[in-house]
Enzyme design. Sequence first.
Site, PDB file in Angstrom:
ATOM      1  N   GLY A  55       0.855  -1.186   0.000  1.00  0.00           N
ATOM      2  CA  GLY A  55       0.000   0.000   0.000  1.00  0.00           C
ATOM      3  C   GLY A  55       0.887   1.231   0.000  1.00  0.00           C
ATOM      4  O   GLY A  55       2.063   1.148   0.324  1.00  0.00           O
ATOM      5  N   CYS A  82       5.477  -5.965   1.711  1.00  0.00           N
ATOM      6  CA  CYS A  82       5.805  -4.538   1.646  1.00  0.00           C
ATOM      7  C   CYS A  82       5.099  -3.768   2.775  1.00  0.00           C
ATOM      8  O   CYS A  82       5.419  -3.955   3.928  1.00  0.00           O
ATOM      9  CB  CYS A  82       5.484  -3.993   0.259  1.00  0.00           C
ATOM     10  SG  CYS A  82       6.247  -2.394  -0.010  1.00  0.00           S
ATOM     11  N   TYR A  83       4.112  -2.950   2.451  1.00  0.00           N
ATOM     12  CA  TYR A  83       3.385  -2.240   3.526  1.00  0.00           C
ATOM     13  C   TYR A  83       2.853  -3.243   4.546  1.00  0.00           C
ATOM     14  O   TYR A  83       2.862  -2.999   5.754  1.00  0.00           O
ATOM     15  CB  TYR A  83       2.226  -1.439   2.927  1.00  0.00           C
ATOM     16  CG  TYR A  83       1.449  -0.648   3.954  1.00  0.00           C
ATOM     17  CD1 TYR A  83       1.846   0.624   4.315  1.00  0.00           C
ATOM     18  CD2 TYR A  83       0.323  -1.201   4.579  1.00  0.00           C
ATOM     19  CE1 TYR A  83       1.144   1.353   5.271  1.00  0.00           C
ATOM     20  CE2 TYR A  83      -0.384  -0.490   5.543  1.00  0.00           C
ATOM     21  CZ  TYR A  83       0.034   0.794   5.876  1.00  0.00           C
ATOM     22  OH  TYR A  83      -0.655   1.497   6.831  1.00  0.00           O
ATOM     23  N   HIS A 169       8.247  -7.652  -3.390  1.00  0.00           N
ATOM     24  CA  HIS A 169       6.957  -8.074  -3.960  1.00  0.00           C
ATOM     25  C   HIS A 169       7.075  -9.432  -4.660  1.00  0.00           C
ATOM     26  O   HIS A 169       7.427  -9.474  -5.847  1.00  0.00           O
ATOM     27  CB  HIS A 169       6.467  -7.021  -4.961  1.00  0.00           C
ATOM     28  CG  HIS A 169       6.000  -5.766  -4.306  1.00  0.00           C
ATOM     29  ND1 HIS A 169       4.709  -5.591  -3.875  1.00  0.00           N
ATOM     30  CD2 HIS A 169       6.673  -4.642  -3.957  1.00  0.00           C
ATOM     31  CE1 HIS A 169       4.590  -4.405  -3.305  1.00  0.00           C
ATOM     32  NE2 HIS A 169       5.774  -3.808  -3.346  1.00  0.00           N
ATOM     33  N   GLU A 171       4.774 -11.191  -5.750  1.00  0.00           N
ATOM     34  CA  GLU A 171       3.688 -11.386  -6.722  1.00  0.00           C
ATOM     35  C   GLU A 171       4.040 -10.911  -8.128  1.00  0.00           C
ATOM     36  O   GLU A 171       3.400 -11.301  -9.089  1.00  0.00           O
ATOM     37  CB  GLU A 171       2.400 -10.696  -6.230  1.00  0.00           C
ATOM     38  CG  GLU A 171       2.403  -9.172  -6.251  1.00  0.00           C
ATOM     39  CD  GLU A 171       3.044  -8.532  -5.031  1.00  0.00           C
ATOM     40  OE1 GLU A 171       3.847  -9.194  -4.354  1.00  0.00           O
ATOM     41  OE2 GLU A 171       2.757  -7.340  -4.759  1.00  0.00           O
ATOM     42  N   SER A 223     -24.019  -9.101 -24.973  1.00  0.00           N
ATOM     43  CA  SER A 223     -23.361  -8.077 -25.793  1.00  0.00           C
ATOM     44  C   SER A 223     -22.470  -8.700 -26.850  1.00  0.00           C
ATOM     45  O   SER A 223     -22.047  -8.026 -27.779  1.00  0.00           O
ATOM     46  CB  SER A 223     -22.502  -7.199 -24.893  1.00  0.00           C
ATOM     47  OG  SER A 223     -21.423  -7.961 -24.380  1.00  0.00           O
ATOM     48  N   GLY A 224     -22.164  -9.993 -26.661  1.00  0.00           N
ATOM     49  CA  GLY A 224     -21.190 -10.614 -27.553  1.00  0.00           C
ATOM     50  C   GLY A 224     -19.815 -10.636 -26.920  1.00  0.00           C
ATOM     51  O   GLY A 224     -18.905 -11.295 -27.401  1.00  0.00           O
ATOM     52  N   GLY A 225     -19.642  -9.915 -25.827  1.00  0.00           N
ATOM     53  CA  GLY A 225     -18.375  -9.933 -25.091  1.00  0.00           C
ATOM     54  C   GLY A 225     -18.262 -11.221 -24.288  1.00  0.00           C
ATOM     55  O   GLY A 225     -19.255 -11.940 -24.108  1.00  0.00           O
ATOM     56  N   VAL A 226     -17.058 -11.469 -23.767  1.00  0.00           N
ATOM     57  CA  VAL A 226     -16.820 -12.756 -23.117  1.00  0.00           C
ATOM     58  C   VAL A 226     -17.641 -12.935 -21.833  1.00  0.00           C
ATOM     59  O   VAL A 226     -18.187 -14.011 -21.584  1.00  0.00           O
ATOM     60  CB  VAL A 226     -15.301 -13.008 -22.879  1.00  0.00           C
ATOM     61  CG1 VAL A 226     -14.649 -11.902 -22.115  1.00  0.00           C
ATOM     62  CG2 VAL A 226     -15.065 -14.330 -22.179  1.00  0.00           C
ATOM     63  N   ASP A 227     -17.783 -11.881 -21.036  1.00  0.00           N
ATOM     64  CA  ASP A 227     -18.435 -12.058 -19.730  1.00  0.00           C
ATOM     65  C   ASP A 227     -19.918 -12.424 -19.858  1.00  0.00           C
ATOM     66  O   ASP A 227     -20.381 -13.393 -19.255  1.00  0.00           O
ATOM     67  CB  ASP A 227     -18.298 -10.792 -18.871  1.00  0.00           C
ATOM     68  CG  ASP A 227     -16.845 -10.398 -18.682  1.00  0.00           C
ATOM     69  OD1 ASP A 227     -15.979 -11.263 -18.886  1.00  0.00           O
ATOM     70  OD2 ASP A 227     -16.587  -9.236 -18.343  1.00  0.00           O
ATOM     71  N   SER A 228     -20.647 -11.643 -20.662  1.00  0.00           N
ATOM     72  CA  SER A 228     -22.074 -11.958 -20.765  1.00  0.00           C
ATOM     73  C   SER A 228     -22.275 -13.276 -21.500  1.00  0.00           C
ATOM     74  O   SER A 228     -23.214 -14.024 -21.208  1.00  0.00           O
ATOM     75  CB  SER A 228     -22.854 -10.817 -21.429  1.00  0.00           C
ATOM     76  OG  SER A 228     -22.414 -10.586 -22.745  1.00  0.00           O
ATOM     77  N   LYS A 367     -10.957 -12.558 -14.960  1.00  0.00           N
ATOM     78  CA  LYS A 367     -11.195 -12.702 -16.407  1.00  0.00           C
ATOM     79  C   LYS A 367     -10.610 -14.004 -16.971  1.00  0.00           C
ATOM     80  O   LYS A 367     -11.253 -14.698 -17.752  1.00  0.00           O
ATOM     81  CB  LYS A 367     -10.559 -11.508 -17.126  1.00  0.00           C
ATOM     82  CG  LYS A 367     -10.977 -11.365 -18.557  1.00  0.00           C
ATOM     83  CD  LYS A 367     -12.207 -10.515 -18.618  1.00  0.00           C
ATOM     84  CE  LYS A 367     -12.619 -10.105 -19.988  1.00  0.00           C
ATOM     85  NZ  LYS A 367     -13.770  -9.196 -19.912  1.00  0.00           N
TER      86      LYS A 367
END
Length: 511
Positions: A55, A82-83, A169, A171, A223-228, A367
């Site tokens: 942070g 870190c923080y 870090h 990660e 919508s044609g997007g991946v999520d929907s 995602k």
Amino acid sequence: MIKKILVLDFGGQYNQLIARRVRDLNVYSELKSYNNTSIEDIENGAYSGIIFTGGPHSVYKDNAPSIDKRIFDLGIPILGICYGAQLIAHLLGGVVEKAEDKSEYGNTEINYGESDLFDSIQKNNVCFMSHTDYVSKLPNGFIVTAKTKNCPHAAFENRDKKIYGVQFHPEVTHTREGKEIIGNFVRRVCGLEKTWFVEDFAKESIEKYKATLKDKKVLLALSGGVDSAVAAVLLSKAIGKNLYCIFVDHGLLRKDEADNIEKVFKNNYDLNFIRVNAVDKFLNDLHDVDEPEKKRKVIGEDFIRVFEEESKKLGKINYLAQGTIYPDVVESGNDKASTIKSHHNVGGLPENIGFDGIIEPLRDLFKDEVRKIGVSLGLPKEIVYRQPFPGPGLAVRIIGCITKEKIKILQDADAILREELESSNIDNMPNQYFAVLADTKSVGVKGDARTYGETVVLRCVSTEDFMTAYFTRIPFDLLEKISNRITNEVKEIVRVVYDITSKPPATIEWE
Ligand code: XMP
């Protein structure tokens, strides 16, 4: 209950990355903000380990983000990064100070000592540092387990209590073997096995929705997007024809995209696919609009209106489903607030349509996990790995006012760009690539005749997060081929230019 790790967010920039690293180990992780997670939440959450994130603050300043000290008495292993490491030291009686000339930034040589965290890790190694404070004195009961030239306590721990701090870090990929260090914490220290598999999650969700929704009707805006799309197939496996998917065709998608979406959903999945042809309405409302934000507004409002009208025709619908994913929920730093997506991602729908509730089958997933489920449920690659596409679609890629003719010209040029890039095998494939129709006529020669026609811009960018981006260095030979094809095959276009601006100062889209 599935065993899991709590990632306690103190506001650093890599917080989601930490949660994802844990999930990559096939262990479920939850990212929660420190300021709305009580000690009771943690006790009741049945966590097997806790990671404090980094942070931007200083632990010794007033109002610095902190946490109830009782967290150290819960008997749950803790890793501070870190923080997070400085906070552990500070709360348990150590000293944290400004590093003055000893602050470190970037790749730094580090020497690891004996620790479960560094098991099977090369001792002389490289880590990524980014700090202006440092732990100058360890709390009682802690020993140092790693040092760098400037940082005497680059890692420290209280083995008995299983409390660990690392100044660097692990990660980020710059820390060599950083994933293994997080892996050692999760497996060796917390004792967690591989228990989280998104494919199992999908199966369990389908069973859960089957049992709870039974014959209830659910409406989803596709919508044609991946999520929907993934939300739709997942729900269709659970409730079949009780799922109604409305796909508002505003005519601003890429070439053949609307037909392809219809084909995929109609041919492969058991659901009600409703394609609403609203092209004329959208074009009519947009006909004299040339200002980018106004275009977005008109499209957003039209979308809601069309969706509302269509949904009314369906009679009583019990639930509205949305393709919200985990970053939509946690981005605000407040994981209790369910963020309704704004219009461009197909959401922001009025609450008064009269639903009993909202269903968000993907709200716990990142995602890449959504994509994995999409693949496992048989969605085609074009949908699962679709590059980002703005909700207002080609409207913000046609500079100035929009007409049917301009849409067609842009669709054709854009399709050529995509086709050539995708079949090229270049090793620096851009993360987003598209054509823009400039509002600039220019002179050309075709055959022996002078022509006066359209200018198209090719935009290809390389980026990780779409917040900053570089223009991609596409080989000239390939650009030449694309340019030749566009001017030959799209008769209205006489000039093709390549955008060599990075973001900042430019944005990725032209509008
Ligand atoms: P910019 O142009 O802001 O784009 O550099 C960053 C990313 O966001 C996408 N973008 C949008 N997406 N609705 C969306 O859903 C919008 O209005 C919109 N504007 C930009 C853009 O395609 C890029 O990936």
